[in-house]
Design an enzyme around this catalytic site. Structure first.
Site, mmCIF file in Angstrom:
data_model
loop_
_atom_site.group_PDB
_atom_site.id
_atom_site.type_symbol
_atom_site.label_atom_id
_atom_site.label_comp_id
_atom_site.label_asym_id
_atom_site.label_seq_id
_atom_site.Cartn_x
_atom_site.Cartn_y
_atom_site.Cartn_z
ATOM 1 N N SER A 112 0.276 -2.770 8.599
ATOM 2 C CA SER A 112 -0.935 -2.105 8.134
ATOM 3 C C SER A 112 -2.060 -2.276 9.144
ATOM 4 O O SER A 112 -2.291 -3.379 9.649
ATOM 5 C CB SER A 112 -1.386 -2.674 6.781
ATOM 6 O OG SER A 112 -2.603 -2.072 6.358
ATOM 7 N N SER A 113 -2.772 -1.186 9.393
ATOM 8 C CA SER A 113 -3.967 -1.265 10.236
ATOM 9 C C SER A 113 -5.164 -1.789 9.457
ATOM 10 O O SER A 113 -6.191 -2.125 10.047
ATOM 11 C CB SER A 113 -4.303 0.123 10.799
ATOM 12 O OG SER A 113 -4.682 0.999 9.745
ATOM 13 N N CYS A 153 1.047 19.988 -22.171
ATOM 14 C CA CYS A 153 -0.256 20.578 -22.514
ATOM 15 C C CYS A 153 -0.729 21.632 -21.511
ATOM 16 O O CYS A 153 -1.774 22.240 -21.717
ATOM 17 C CB CYS A 153 -1.313 19.494 -22.645
ATOM 18 S SG CYS A 153 -1.862 18.802 -21.054
ATOM 19 N N LEU A 167 2.014 -3.271 14.878
ATOM 20 C CA LEU A 167 1.782 -2.750 16.222
ATOM 21 C C LEU A 167 0.378 -2.173 16.309
ATOM 22 O O LEU A 167 0.030 -1.256 15.567
ATOM 23 C CB LEU A 167 2.817 -1.677 16.565
ATOM 24 C CG LEU A 167 4.227 -2.181 16.894
ATOM 25 C CD1 LEU A 167 5.209 -1.009 16.980
ATOM 26 C CD2 LEU A 167 4.221 -2.950 18.207
ATOM 27 N N HIS A 219 -1.056 1.317 -4.657
ATOM 28 C CA HIS A 219 -1.453 2.725 -4.705
ATOM 29 C C HIS A 219 -0.536 3.577 -5.575
ATOM 30 O O HIS A 219 -0.583 4.805 -5.499
ATOM 31 C CB HIS A 219 -1.500 3.305 -3.285
ATOM 32 C CG HIS A 219 -2.552 2.670 -2.428
ATOM 33 N ND1 HIS A 219 -2.500 2.683 -1.052
ATOM 34 C CD2 HIS A 219 -3.696 2.005 -2.754
ATOM 35 C CE1 HIS A 219 -3.554 2.040 -0.570
ATOM 36 N NE2 HIS A 219 -4.295 1.629 -1.581
ATOM 37 N N GLN A 254 0.828 -1.207 0.000
ATOM 38 C CA GLN A 254 0.000 0.000 0.000
ATOM 39 C C GLN A 254 0.862 1.256 0.000
ATOM 40 O O GLN A 254 0.345 2.362 -0.160
ATOM 41 C CB GLN A 254 -0.907 0.004 1.237
ATOM 42 C CG GLN A 254 -1.876 -1.165 1.296
ATOM 43 C CD GLN A 254 -2.651 -1.191 2.596
ATOM 44 O OE1 GLN A 254 -3.735 -0.622 2.697
ATOM 45 N NE2 GLN A 254 -2.097 -1.860 3.616
ATOM 46 N N ASN A 255 2.171 1.082 0.189
ATOM 47 C CA ASN A 255 3.086 2.221 0.233
ATOM 48 C C ASN A 255 3.423 2.678 -1.181
ATOM 49 O O ASN A 255 3.354 1.902 -2.140
ATOM 50 C CB ASN A 255 4.364 1.846 0.983
ATOM 51 C CG ASN A 255 4.076 1.421 2.411
ATOM 52 O OD1 ASN A 255 3.051 1.787 2.985
ATOM 53 N ND2 ASN A 255 4.968 0.636 2.994
ATOM 54 N N ILE A 307 8.166 -4.589 13.939
ATOM 55 C CA ILE A 307 8.286 -5.327 12.683
ATOM 56 C C ILE A 307 9.721 -5.757 12.374
ATOM 57 O O ILE A 307 9.977 -6.928 12.087
ATOM 58 C CB ILE A 307 7.730 -4.476 11.529
ATOM 59 C CG1 ILE A 307 6.225 -4.286 11.710
ATOM 60 C CG2 ILE A 307 8.039 -5.090 10.181
ATOM 61 C CD1 ILE A 307 5.630 -3.214 10.821
ATOM 62 N N CYS A 323 1.570 20.941 -16.738
ATOM 63 C CA CYS A 323 2.174 19.946 -17.615
ATOM 64 C C CYS A 323 3.043 20.629 -18.667
ATOM 65 O O CYS A 323 2.615 21.586 -19.321
ATOM 66 C CB CYS A 323 1.079 19.121 -18.281
ATOM 67 S SG CYS A 323 1.670 17.983 -19.560
#
Length: 291
Positions: free
Chosen positions: A220-221, A182, A246, A121, A103-104, A263, A179
């Site tokens: 991850s929660s 464009c 944790l 993500h 998810q990081n 971890i 950009c």
């Protein structure tokens, strides 16, 4: 029964379920100096991150985002993989990880040596134009922002997750670079809150989960559905689920094993035990006999 060490329980889980889908969250990168979003109760530590619809429709939100990024992005860019990232790369080499879904958006798993990675993500080191899909590096956009806004480069603030910073100043005078192709709206190539994860990433990850022996969640929660969905599917498919993190998770009631422990030391200790027989074999000049 005597209480076992967390790494011993993890080793047993991996030996029993040797082909894993691993899902990681912000907690694995905190030892690299990148802040996480939530406390051990799963509550926000600070104001919620930018929302995708707000970023797209509101110029002030974009000014605030890019202004704060002048402080926050270098911290994320310069972060290095920590021993937890390296342990997962080694577990992949040992054949225990079929796919790592993160998810990081920091890219630290790949820099640590992991090869089978889905960036659920996206990646914060890339920029995409929301009009023409032109892509460039985040550093290029960062440099343009700094050149256009020299006064904002003098601010200092605590860093926040994913290249953000806890800076509250008047951003009305901030000039947001458009950009180069464009002139459209530039956005990091990440899934902001309120946006959807690309379907192909979800499909690839779920296919790997279906073929794996078990799901291992790290750091991850699971409060965000994009991660929690994998626990729901694993439960539906009768796949055991372990979590090393944790504090509280959204999936606590679904877990086969919950390790509420730091971890990095747990992963390091587990890797040492899992790799020892193979490392001993590779070092042994007499194949078939372990030292």
């Amino acid at each position: 029964m005597p209480r076992t060490e967390p790494h011993t329980d993890l080793v047993e889980f991996i030996r029993t379920h040797p082909r894993l889908l691993v899902l990681t969250g912000a907690g694995i990168s905190t030892d690299s100096g990148i802040p996480d979003y939530r406390d051990q109760q799963g509550e926000w530590k600070r104001k919620q991150p930018v929302q995708h619809p707000d970023f797209m429709r509101c110029e002030h939100t974009r000014k605030r985002y890019w202004g704060r990024s002048l402080i926050g992005w270098p911290v994320m860019r310069d972060a290095h993989p920590n021993p937890a990232h390296q342990a997962l790369a080694r577990l992949e080499q040992l054949g225990h990880i079929d796919l790592l879904v993160t998810q990081n958006v920091d890219g630290l798993h790949q820099r640590a040596g992991s090869r089978k990675v889905v960036d659920l993500h996206g990646r914060s080191d890339q920029i995409v134009c929301m009009s023409c899909n032109y892509r460039s590096s985040r550093d290029e956009s960062h440099q343009r922002s700094a050149e256009l806004n020299p006064d904002y480069t003098r601010y200092r603030a605590a860093t926040a997750p994913d290249g953000d910073a806890d800076l509250e100043v008047d951003f009305s005078g901030f000039h947001v670079p458009g950009c180069a192709q464009c002139g459209g709206i530039l956005k990091p190539d990440v899934v902001f809150f309120g946006d959807n994860v690309p379907r192909l990433r979800v499909t690839e990850s779920l296919d790997a989960l279906q073929n794996a022996d078990a799901l291992l969640v790290i750091g991850s929660s699971l409060m965000v559905y994009s991660g929690f969905r994998f626990c729901r599917r694993a439960n539906e498919w009768n796949k055991p689920i372990a979590a090393l993190t944790l504090g509280k998770t959204r999936a606590d009631e679904l877990l086969s094993l919950k390790l509420n422990a730091p971890i990095t030391p747990v992963l390091q200790a587990a890797l040492k035990e899992l790799a020892a027989p193979l490392d001993g074999y590779l070092l042994n000049p007499n194949p078939g006999k372990f030292p």
